[in-house]
Scaffold this active site. Structure first.
Site: not given
Ligand code: GLU
Length: 486
Positions: A255-257
């Protein structure tokens, strides 16, 4: 009888980056269409007005262009069922929502945020999933008209039954049946007049004639509600193809996070677009053979969506690196040289034969941005420890390393036409003459020339690229170093 032309779409939200999961969705949608000579459509899903990012559309267009996933219809190329940007279709959705209100499949909801929060808290306290309580469904026609007239903000919700079941079919995950009691009366039109994804995707997929809906499995659980919308309108349900999640490891989604890979990140790291596409094609799809290297044309030919896996795919950067290395080796040497040049320039200022360097690096590079750290020793001999002369397998130690280098030096000094071959032959002769294994001569020489444990190529290649003068200088430094530890 003619089968209907396959029409797929890639429907990214303009977030400002292209997550590899999104790119995989685009690729699969493209392949499914192209495998059957169908149409591939690009639709921009920008109805979340709070999440607008500058330049985000360019990221999408550029990625499509770079990867060669060329769309047949879309905002930038036109088509018969546009506009292809959802914010430009705002009124269409409202009209359709009103149709649902007219036949009892949707209703206005005027609940305040406070009231909705309270319902949510109650559900949490009871350990139940959040579900709207249909409070506004029971308003009379007059009450609704009065509230609208007095300007009270409203949303439009889907009216789902609370008994019975809803079934839908996914091409990958099979038949899925849920109890209607689990279906929330989801919002179709928000208070700003824009549709939610949940509503817009159904309306647009229908109006754009999409036959196969390809998207991530995070949308699986909402699909029964989408089916109810298709049914409420009396529309044909498209084929659903939900793709398995892409994981960073067994427990975490990519995920980007977590700062994980987007297409841009990978390109910046020096991965080739062909290798990225090839790798992500295999993230969740099984070609049914041991073949791993596929050009886009081969993917089009071989792609059968029935072979998409249900199981999550793990994004294995080591595998991607390997694959990238394979692609680099497939490049003509001139092309490799062109791609490597900026990385050479970043590291080297000395007069080095870069063409020769490319011959060496072409077979030894996995990703382009590792080039600087592989060749930095050519620019300047790094500080290194004399311990590096000790190599168990090569059977070298301080003493025999010093001896080898001292014997090598005058021979190297005497070479008049310095090249890989002349250095090679003279050092092989030396090992023979000294009656030692080649390693006893070559390990110390490579260490002295590079100051590194690992180098692309061995002593001869390095000597050839460094040239005579620099090589001799480094051998002398090696001798001095070894003398100090004797
Ligand atoms: N806009 C959605 C997303 O970016 C698309 C989902 C879909 O393909 O339907 O996740």
């Amino acid at each position: 009888m003619n089968e209907k032309t396959i029409r797929t779409r890639f429907a990214p939200s303009p977030t400002g980056y292209m997550h590899v999961g999104n790119l995989r969705t685009a690729l699969y949608a493209y392949l499914i269409a192209k495998h059957d000579n169908g149409d591939f459509i690009l639709r921009i899903e920008d109805t979340d007005q709070e999440r607008q990012v500058d330049g985000a559309l360019d990221v999408i267009y550029n990625t499509m262009k770079i990867t060669g996933l060329q769309h047949d219809e879309g905002p930038d190329v036109g088509g018969n069922v546009g506009p292809y940007i959802q914010s430009q279709r705002k009124n269409i959705y409202l009209d359709y929502a009103k149709k649902l209100i007219d036949n009892g499949e949707a209703y206005y909801c005027f609940c305040t945020k406070d009231r909705l929060d309270m319902i949510r808290k109650n559900s949490e306290a009871l350990g139940r999933p959040h579900k709207y309580d249909k409070h506004c469904f029971h308003l009379s026609k007059e009450e609704i008209e009065e509230k609208i007239a007095s300007g009270i903000p409203y949303v439009i919700r889907q009216n789902n039954p609370s008994t019975g079941t809803t079934t839908f079919e996914d091409e990958i995950f099979g038949k899925i049946t849920v109890d209607n009691s689990e279906l929330d009366d989801m919002v179709l039109i928000k208070s700003d007049g824009f549709p939610t994804y949940n509503f817009a995707n159904v309306v647009d997929d229908h109006l754009m004639g999409i036959t196969h809906v390809v998207r991530g499995s995070e949308y699986l659980s909402s699909s029964p509600k989408y089916n109810r919308l298709y049914d409420a309108f009396g529309w044909d349900v498209p084929k659903y193809i939900h793709c398995p999640p892409i994981m960073k490891d067994a427990h975490h989604k990519l995920s980007k996070r977590n700062g994980d890979a987007s297409f841009e990140d990978l390109m910046e790291k020096g991965f080739l677009k062909e290798a990225i596409l090839n790798y992500i094609a295999l993230l969740g799809w099984n070609p049914g053979s041991t073949q791993e290297i596929f050009s886009l044309e081969e993917l089009i030919k071989n792609f059968d969506y029935k072979n998409i896996n249900k199981a999550p795919a793990i994004f294995d950067i080591t595998k991607l690196k390997w694959m990238n290395g394979e692609y680099i080796r497939m490049l003509p040497i001139e092309k490799f040289h062109e791609l490597a040049l900026p990385y050479y320039k970043e590291t080297l200022t000395k007069n080095i034969d870069l063409t020769k360097l490319s011959e060496l690096m072409h077979t030894r590079t996995e990703i382009l941005n590792e080039i600087p750290e592989q060749i930095d020793f050519l620019e300047a001999l790094p500080e290194y420890s004399s311990d590096m002369y000790i190599h168990k397998k090569m059977k070298t130690n301080y003493e025999n390393s010093l001896k080898s280098l001292e014997k090598s030096l005058p021979i190297l000094e005497n070479i008049s036409n310095w090249s890989f071959d002349t250095v090679h032959d003279s050092m092989m002769d030396l090992a023979k003459e000294m009656e030692v294994k080649n390693g006893i001569v070559l390990w110390p020489l490579r260490t002295a020339l590079s100051g590194k444990q690992f180098t692309p190529g061995g002593a001869f290649e390095i000597a050839d690229i460094l040239g005579k003068e620099e090589s001799l200088k480094r051998v002398k430094i090696g001798i001095d170093k070894l003398k100090q530890v004797q």
